[in-house]
Scaffold this motif. Structure first.
Motif, PDB file in Angstrom:
ATOM      1  N   ARG A   1       0.840  -1.209   0.000  1.00 15.22           N
ATOM      2  CA  ARG A   1       0.000   0.000   0.000  1.00 15.22           C
ATOM      3  C   ARG A   1       0.873   1.256   0.000  1.00 15.22           C
TER       4      ARG A   1
ATOM      5  N   LEU B   1       1.093   4.156  -2.964  1.00 14.99           N
ATOM      6  CA  LEU B   1       0.842   5.571  -2.708  1.00 14.99           C
ATOM      7  C   LEU B   1       2.068   6.425  -3.043  1.00 14.99           C
TER       8      LEU B   1
ATOM      9  N   SER C   1      -3.835  14.525   0.203  1.00 13.44           N
ATOM     10  CA  SER C   1      -4.293  13.152   0.434  1.00 13.44           C
ATOM     11  C   SER C   1      -5.506  12.800  -0.422  1.00 13.44           C
ATOM     12  N   ARG C   2      -6.418  13.748  -0.656  1.00 17.85           N
ATOM     13  CA  ARG C   2      -7.591  13.443  -1.487  1.00 17.85           C
ATOM     14  C   ARG C   2      -7.191  13.157  -2.929  1.00 17.85           C
TER      15      ARG C   2
ATOM     16  N   ALA D   1      -5.492   9.764  -3.067  1.00 17.22           N
ATOM     17  CA  ALA D   1      -6.422   8.637  -2.975  1.00 17.22           C
ATOM     18  C   ALA D   1      -7.094   8.387  -4.312  1.00 17.22           C
ATOM     19  N   ARG D   2      -7.499   9.469  -4.973  1.00 23.97           N
ATOM     20  CA  ARG D   2      -8.156   9.334  -6.271  1.00 23.97           C
ATOM     21  C   ARG D   2      -7.197   8.762  -7.313  1.00 23.97           C
TER      22      ARG D   2
ATOM     23  N   ASP E   1      -9.183   1.727  -2.296  1.00 23.42           N
ATOM     24  CA  ASP E   1     -10.456   1.821  -1.579  1.00 23.42           C
ATOM     25  C   ASP E   1     -10.170   1.848  -0.080  1.00 23.42           C
TER      26      ASP E   1
ATOM     27  N   PRO F   1      -9.797   8.279   3.942  1.00 24.08           N
ATOM     28  CA  PRO F   1      -8.857   9.401   3.943  1.00 24.08           C
ATOM     29  C   PRO F   1      -7.901   9.352   5.138  1.00 24.08           C
TER      30      PRO F   1
ATOM     31  N   ILE G   1      -5.049   7.068   4.331  1.00 26.00           N
ATOM     32  CA  ILE G   1      -4.129   7.741   3.410  1.00 26.00           C
ATOM     33  C   ILE G   1      -3.226   8.695   4.180  1.00 26.00           C
TER      34      ILE G   1
END
Length: 351
Positions: A13, A17, A34-35, A38-39, A44, A47, A50
């Motif tokens: 993970r 990222l 972070s948003r 994540a996108r 899945d 937030p 993340i």
């Protein structure tokens, strides 16, 4: 999520990222929140998760947060992990390789090829392209001419391989007349034409170790002049050609006037960059220096992607690309690799 240190392996993970963050930052040049992350990563997870992973990556030194933003950017360590473990290189298409091959076909002197290669590297990557000149004493000797200068200096004109003409000024033990130098030229051209320059030096060294009392005056003169002409150049200052320096001005992180001036001054002085490129001579494949890894403060915030170029297994020089640490490594690496191979092939006197 449990934390991790820079010495431990990142879990899947965290790697995903970090890869997404580096790729986003390379494309946009903007700190990554972070948003957005994540996108982009397509994970899945919440937030909060993340944010926790980003905090751990920051604690481990892979990313950092600029003062003016809540987003994160990669550090040199983060780029290094990305390049070594996460990068997916985009190989050049056969069409791209064919275009490069055509533009690097040998139809002139080696210096012209080096100019072409540096311009191609710059044009293809939109960064600065740099190529060191081939080692002086590589190639096959075709012909030598000498012209007398003042104070015991002699201008030597060498024809190497099929195309290369090199001029060198050498200092001799005594003054030579034009007639004497013509005699030396005739002797060297007849005795050593068609031989590798390196082997000429070895043969002359063997002659120097022979009994000088048994040599005639011509042979003593030949050794006086030729040992200087074909001396080992390993301590000489090599040179390089650089193209596209102004491309670096388009990157916000290098747009500071003082930073650019220092960087361009370093290109002009050449010493630091040559020392850095020299470290790549004995390495196989593509070498990458990211930011502070270079050991020179002037190159902080800058990456160099380099490769040595060779002919018949012998290293002739180094070429590469200079740009911000935020460069498209996936594109740049194969361009540098293929250009080095094609330049070496073009400079091979037997190809």
């Amino acid at each position: 999520m449990a934390g991790f240190s820079g010495e431990t392996r990142l879990n899947a993970r965290a790697q995903r990222l970090l890869k997404a963050l580096v790729e986003l930052y390379i494309r946009s040049g903007q700190p990554v929140g972070s948003r957005t992350l994540a996108r982009e990563a397509g994970l899945d997870v919440s937030p909060a998760t993340i944010r926790n992973v980003m905090a751990d990556l920051e604690d481990a030194g892979f990313i950092c947060s600029p003062h003016t933003s809540a987003g994160r950017v990669p550090t040199d360590l983060g780029y290094r992990f990305f390049v070594d473990s996460l990068l997916t290189v985009q190989p050049l298409t056969e069409m791209d390789i064919d275009r490069l091959r055509v533009q690097l076909e040998r139809d002139g002197a080696a210096t012209e090829l080096v100019d072409k290669a540096s311009s191609l590297l710059s044009g293809l990557t939109r960064l600065a392209g740099v190529v060191t000149l081939p080692r002086r004493n590589y190639g096959t000797l075709r012909h030598v001419e000498f012209l007398p200068l003042s104070e015991g200096r002699v201008l030597a004109i060498l024809v190497l391989n099929e195309h290369d003409v090199q001029n060198r000024v050498i200092q001799t033990e005594r003054e030579y007349s034009a007639a004497e130098l013509q005699q030396l030229s005739n002797f060297l051209s007849s005795e050593f034409a068609g031989r590798e320059v390196g082997s000429v030096r070895e043969l002359l060294l063997a002659q120097m170790n022979a009994d000088r009392e048994q040599m005639d005056s011509l042979m003593r003169s030949v050794i006086d002049v030729a040992q200087r002409l074909f001396a080992d150049d390993t301590d000489d200052d090599e040179d390089y050609v650089i193209a596209g320096e102004t491309n670096l001005m388009t990157f916000s992180e290098l747009s500071d006037v003082d930073k650019l001036k220092e960087l361009f001054d370093a290109f002009e002085r050449k010493r630091d960059l040559l020392h850095l490129l020299d470290r790549c001579l004995s390495a196989d494949g593509v070498q990458i220096f990211i930011g502070e890894e270079s050991g020179y403060e002037i190159f902080d915030g800058v990456s160099l992607v380099t490769s040595s170029y060779r002919a018949e297994g012998e290293v002739l020089g180094v070429l590469g690309v200079i740009g911000p640490t935020r460069m498209d490594y996936d594109r740049v690496i194969p361009i540098v690799d293929v250009t080095a191979r094609l330049l070496g092939h073009a400079l091979n006197p037997n190809h």
